[in-house]
Design an enzyme around this catalytic site. Structure first.
Site, PDB file in Angstrom:
ATOM      1  N   SER B 162     -13.880  11.697  35.041  1.00 25.75           N
ATOM      2  CA  SER B 162     -15.331  11.657  35.208  1.00 25.75           C
ATOM      3  C   SER B 162     -15.852  13.068  35.511  1.00 25.75           C
ATOM      4  O   SER B 162     -15.547  14.007  34.769  1.00 25.75           O
ATOM      5  CB  SER B 162     -15.683  10.658  36.309  1.00 25.75           C
ATOM      6  OG  SER B 162     -17.032  10.332  36.288  1.00 25.75           O
ATOM      7  N   ASP B 328     -15.183   2.139  28.377  1.00 24.45           N
ATOM      8  CA  ASP B 328     -15.982   3.073  29.179  1.00 24.45           C
ATOM      9  C   ASP B 328     -17.265   3.385  28.417  1.00 24.45           C
ATOM     10  O   ASP B 328     -17.230   4.035  27.376  1.00 24.45           O
ATOM     11  CB  ASP B 328     -15.163   4.345  29.415  1.00 24.45           C
ATOM     12  CG  ASP B 328     -15.879   5.374  30.287  1.00 24.45           C
ATOM     13  OD1 ASP B 328     -17.091   5.180  30.578  1.00 24.45           O
ATOM     14  OD2 ASP B 328     -15.239   6.357  30.687  1.00 24.45           O
ATOM     15  N   HIS B 361     -15.524   2.463  32.934  1.00 25.26           N
ATOM     16  CA  HIS B 361     -15.300   3.842  33.364  1.00 25.26           C
ATOM     17  C   HIS B 361     -14.319   3.918  34.534  1.00 25.26           C
ATOM     18  O   HIS B 361     -13.503   4.830  34.616  1.00 25.26           O
ATOM     19  CB  HIS B 361     -16.642   4.464  33.757  1.00 25.26           C
ATOM     20  CG  HIS B 361     -16.540   5.886  34.177  1.00 25.26           C
ATOM     21  ND1 HIS B 361     -16.066   6.872  33.339  1.00 25.26           N
ATOM     22  CD2 HIS B 361     -16.831   6.507  35.351  1.00 25.26           C
ATOM     23  CE1 HIS B 361     -16.081   8.037  33.973  1.00 25.26           C
ATOM     24  NE2 HIS B 361     -16.529   7.841  35.186  1.00 25.26           N
TER      25      HIS B 361
END
Lengths: 389, 389
Positions: B162, B328, B361
């Site tokens: 991320s 994601d 995610h």
């Protein structure tokens, strides 16, 4: 802090001379799923076109979460065109030269129909959160009472997108003999966990605003405008597709040659969202937002039919036209397919079209020629089947 | 209203005995992209394992938006295990028996590194929104100064997911000769319009809270906890997939046999989200949330290379392993593919793996055997190439 406009206040209190209002007295309560009877109550609506002699050409348009009865006329609060003028009007897919079109503000709303901003006759104060929770079925039940009042025994068609589509499906299940044809667009038979989650964020944003005052802000002369704006911003993202956001805004900066290194709205998408939040606040009641999102969350058509959606439609003679959009991630095509499968399993008549669009959920409100073609063709065939000239 | 815990206060003021802290004086300012020099400043960090004699086995772990330096030890604020113990530890894919692992709290954060909750030496009050805006490049610049301080000339590997992955990419571009291998996971080289939009909703939720006090809440002894909770709730939805939400919660009710017809948390997903919001508030500084989301929004690696990402990587001798997850939607595979294409165009060494997962995610933080296999294999091959026993 955005003050409530005089016009919205007028509309909430149903003193808006531009809407028709059907009033129901103590002898005609609205019996809700929560087990509460609302009386007296009223429903604000608009009509377009003329009811034919057979009373067989009436079309009911159901609005979405933040819509209203002003589907094809200038909106008296915003001063903007009706929210579905691309679909409804003279010569449009829903042709008001030919059909009698009715659109009413939902119960729990804030445009003249009874809702949390209305006066509670028992206290002479606004209902606020004392207003009973209403369901999609209650909303449709109220519409049915309006249709009865207008002397219409059966609707030629019920049409709507998003939460409007939920009402369309509910109509077909609650009153199968009263709906000749039905056009649910970009909708679902049950709200998903993700959608409940987004709704809950919006409600929490409103209830976190200290000006919400436990729902009694109208009595106290304040308004949780900031919380409502945040709720709208979060929801608005879900109405668009990632592609639409990328094409429309990308990473473009707002009237600036470079970043400000601050929390100003540097990016166009930020200023767009802020504008969406602000302008919404000027036309919508925060408590209504709580009630209407809750009605959507509770919606699960199959739940009263042993969890089997097909059972809800068993024996239906309604003709269905189900429409979805490829880039809609709020009510994705698989939700529409579930409806279509259930209708097929129930032996109902159903046409289904998934329309290629990069506009996301909002596509149903926009200029989508394939959608117009589908609706025009379906309405034409249905009119022929019902013998409407 | 959730009060700030004693522990968090301690950590923010960097009196936390459980973290190492590197301090930089007036002669070693952090020069930011905004053109401001921050001095004095400090960076809080943790290390695991032992640096070898060649100083060639150091791995830097970069944390995400709400992460911290406690990657593989009990978190002193939450009392929970480190946030990536599945990945980092003895015998784990990043094996602390073999490698010297460093994880530092980002600049602008709130776990001991200098940020908006730190004391501004010029005023003796918390910086608040007077703290300069920092970018991902600034965050990495600060990490580089820490690495220099630790006497490490070159990192064997930089890894993160991320926003941590953004830092990995930035390291490879800012200090190509200092990064032997790089593992950016579930990330992007530029934040999308949709992601900026979600971040902006979070910021607006915080700034709409009257207890934000234009950013000066610490001075005034209050805290925009409700706004921060709403921000977290909205963001949390984007960390999961629709499928994960459906499987985990669906429309299941919360300890109740039927709906309450109220705004209570009827659905499990609602109570889960409320819990996420509340527990986050107890461990995070609201201003830090503004700063760190802004750093993500500003991130666009190509922008300083004529908009051509490949140029950013030209001549790179770093070995890359890029990983994404099928479900994601916050940092979708196409974002990782864009990085891979640029690396290929730049002639860099790159392995790419898209992992089938329905966890969204968040998958990068979870038990994903395919990810562990990929990281283990890549680290093994890279260690051999660098001659690490």
């Amino acid at each position: 802090m955005v003050a409530i406009t005089k016009k919205l206040e007028q509309v909430i209190q149903a003193n808006d001379p531009e809407s028709l209002v059907a009033q129901f007295g103590a002898d005609e309560p609205l019996c809700t799923d929560a087990g509460v009877e609302i009386a007296p109550w009223q429903i604000a609506y608009q009509t377009y076109g003329t009811l034919n002699e057979d009373r067989s050409n009436a079309i009911l348009v159901c609005h979405a979460l933040t819509g209203d009865q002003h589907v094809a006329n200038l909106n008296p609060v915003t001063g903007k065109p009706g929210w579905w003028e691309v679909m409804i009007g003279p010569g449009r897919p829903i042709d008001t030269d030919r059909f009698f079109v009715i659109c009413s503000n939902i119960i729990g709303g804030c445009m003249g129909s009874t809702g949390p901003a209305s006066i509670n006759p028992e206290t002479d104060k606004p209902w606020g959160v004392d207003f009973p929770l209403v369901t999609i079925r209650d909303i449709v039940r109220a519409q049915k009472m309006l249709i009865d009042r207008l002397g219409i025994d059966s609707l030629f068609c019920v049409i709507g997108g998003s939460m409007g589509g939920m009402q369309v499906l509910q109509w077909a299940v609650s009153y199968p003999d009263k709906v000749f044809s039905a056009i649910p667009i970009a909708t679902t038979a049950r709200h998903s966990a993700q959608n409940i989650a987004f709704d809950e964020v919006g409600r929490q944003a409103i209830m976190a605003d200290p000006d919400w005052r436990e729902g009694r802000y109208l009595e106290e002369g304040v308004r949780p405008a900031k919380g409502l704006a945040v709720a709208r911003m979060a929801a608005h993202i879900t109405y668009l597709s990632e592609t639409a956001l990328h094409n429309k805004f990308g990473r473009r900066l707002q009237n600036r040659t470079d970043k400000t290194f601050s929390f100003e709205a540097d990016f166009q998408i930020e200023s767009y969202l802020r504008y969406q939040g602000q302008s919404f606040v000027e036309r919508f009641d925060p408590n209504s937002y709580l009630y209407v999102t809750r009605a959507m969350d509770y919606f699960d058509l199959a739940s009263e039919h042993d969890g089997i959606l097909a059972k809800a439609f068993l024996g239906s003679r309604t003709r269905f036209c189900v429409i979805s959009f490829t880039s809609d991630w709020l009510f994705p095509t698989r939700d529409s397919r579930a409806v279509v499968h259930a209708l097929n399993a129930a032996g109902a008549s159903v046409a289904f079209m998934e329309i290629e669009s990069d506009k996301g959920h909002d596509a149903f409100l926009l200029d989508e020629p394939e959608m117009f073609k589908a609706v025009t063709g379906f309405v034409e065939a249905s009119a022929k089947a019902r013998g409407i000239a």
